[in-house]
Design a protein around this motif. Structure first.
Motif, PDB file in Angstrom:
ATOM      1  N   LEU A 160       0.844  -1.186   0.000  1.00  0.00           N
ATOM      2  CA  LEU A 160       0.000   0.000   0.000  1.00  0.00           C
ATOM      3  C   LEU A 160       0.883   1.240   0.000  1.00  0.00           C
ATOM      4  O   LEU A 160       2.019   1.206   0.486  1.00  0.00           O
ATOM      5  N   ASP A 161       0.377   2.339  -0.527  1.00  0.00           N
ATOM      6  CA  ASP A 161       1.121   3.575  -0.321  1.00  0.00           C
ATOM      7  C   ASP A 161       0.751   4.137   1.059  1.00  0.00           C
ATOM      8  O   ASP A 161      -0.148   3.631   1.731  1.00  0.00           O
ATOM      9  N   ARG A 162       1.449   5.160   1.475  1.00  0.00           N
ATOM     10  CA  ARG A 162       1.273   5.677   2.840  1.00  0.00           C
ATOM     11  C   ARG A 162      -0.159   6.124   3.090  1.00  0.00           C
ATOM     12  O   ARG A 162      -0.753   5.826   4.143  1.00  0.00           O
ATOM     13  N   ARG A 163      -0.759   6.802   2.140  1.00  0.00           N
ATOM     14  CA  ARG A 163      -2.131   7.294   2.308  1.00  0.00           C
ATOM     15  C   ARG A 163      -3.112   6.127   2.404  1.00  0.00           C
ATOM     16  O   ARG A 163      -4.017   6.137   3.236  1.00  0.00           O
ATOM     17  N   GLN A 164      -2.940   5.134   1.525  1.00  0.00           N
ATOM     18  CA  GLN A 164      -3.792   3.947   1.586  1.00  0.00           C
ATOM     19  C   GLN A 164      -3.673   3.264   2.938  1.00  0.00           C
ATOM     20  O   GLN A 164      -4.664   2.842   3.532  1.00  0.00           O
ATOM     21  N   ALA A 165      -2.437   3.131   3.413  1.00  0.00           N
ATOM     22  CA  ALA A 165      -2.203   2.434   4.670  1.00  0.00           C
ATOM     23  C   ALA A 165      -2.950   3.104   5.827  1.00  0.00           C
ATOM     24  O   ALA A 165      -3.565   2.423   6.651  1.00  0.00           O
ATOM     25  N   VAL A 166      -2.896   4.416   5.877  1.00  0.00           N
ATOM     26  CA  VAL A 166      -3.606   5.137   6.934  1.00  0.00           C
ATOM     27  C   VAL A 166      -5.106   4.902   6.827  1.00  0.00           C
ATOM     28  O   VAL A 166      -5.782   4.628   7.832  1.00  0.00           O
TER      29      VAL A 166
END
Length: 258
Positions: A160-166
């Motif tokens: 996941l990218d950072r935004r997706q992960a959050v």
């Protein structure tokens, strides 16, 4: 060995739920999961059939932790195995405690029926879980997450990218709260039983789920579920305190604010 149509409960075919076995998804000590072509009544192209192995060949450790507080008000019989009578059966509970032949049979069917019932409750509440359709013998028929090319990947195996992960972490914490509102705690949650399908996380494997009102270890199990997720998402830079999150969820549940 690959699963064939003969391994699937015939009632799933005769009732029009499925028409054929397409491919084997997984085969482990707990059981097998097969992808099946669905009949028109389900509204899906494919359904999953999960067949539980006999308890003597399964590896679920420390099952007493999950069974503690689970009412054994059931009776043997019927294609669905054990059916709840609504009242605890003290003789059956003693048989379970002694691990007699009848007690082992009760435990075996308890896992199967409990997962089916939990999926029903959670799906009806809008949780991100597979929709259950039917139960017969040692098998549960449910929504399939995947397509002709294969099953949906596990969260553990995707990037996941950072935004997706959050966003995914926040959504999963919301799921834990929703499960609590439905009087359920997963009890064995990890990135290995969360699937990534159509840009969202869907949680599977609920046979060991516990009722927070009834299981004396429920708070510990909730804390462990939270900690497993926090540990996974820390690799994406998502900073969270698992003890604080679990405490907040538990306190909100006790106050009836979930």
């Amino acid at each position: 060995m690959p699963v064939t149509s003969s391994d699937i409960p015939e009632v799933f075919f005769t009732d029009g739920w499925i028409t054929a076995v397409e491919y084997l998804v997984s085969s482990g000590k707990e059981g097998t999961v097969s992808c099946c072509l669905a009949g028109p009544r389900s509204g899906h192209e494919r359904l999953a059939v999960k067949i539980y192995r006999p308890r003597t060949t399964r590896s679920f450790k420390n099952d007493a932790v999950y069974l503690s507080g689970r009412a054994m008000g059931v009776s043997l019989g019927g294609s669905s195995g054990l059916k709840s009578s609504g009242m605890p059966d003290r003789r059956l509970e003693r048989a379970v405690a002694k691990r007699s032949k009848r007690g082992i049979a009760a435990i075996e069917h308890s896992w199967i029926n409990h997962e089916y019932n939990t999926l029903q409750v959670l799906h009806e509440a809008g949780a991100a879980v597979p929709q259950p359709f039917a139960i017969a013998g040692q098998a549960v028929l449910m929504e399939y997450l995947g397509d002709s090319d294969g099953p949906a990947p596990k969260l553990k195996h995707i990037a996941l990218d950072r935004r997706q992960a959050v966003d995914v972490f926040t959504a999963l914490m919301d799921q834990l709260a929703l499960w609590l509102a439905c009087e359920r705690i997963h009890g064995d949650l990890s990135p290995f039983n969360i699937l990534w399908w159509k840009e969202r996380a869907v949680v599977i494997d609920f046979p060991q789920a516990v009722n927070p009102y009834e299981n004396p270890d429920s708070r510990f199990l909730l804390e462990r579920d939270v900690r497993n997720l926090v540990t996974h998402f820390a690799a994406y830079g998502v900073a969270a305190d698992p003890a604080r999150i679990a405490r907040d969820l538990w306190n909100r549940f006790q106050r009836g604010n979930i």
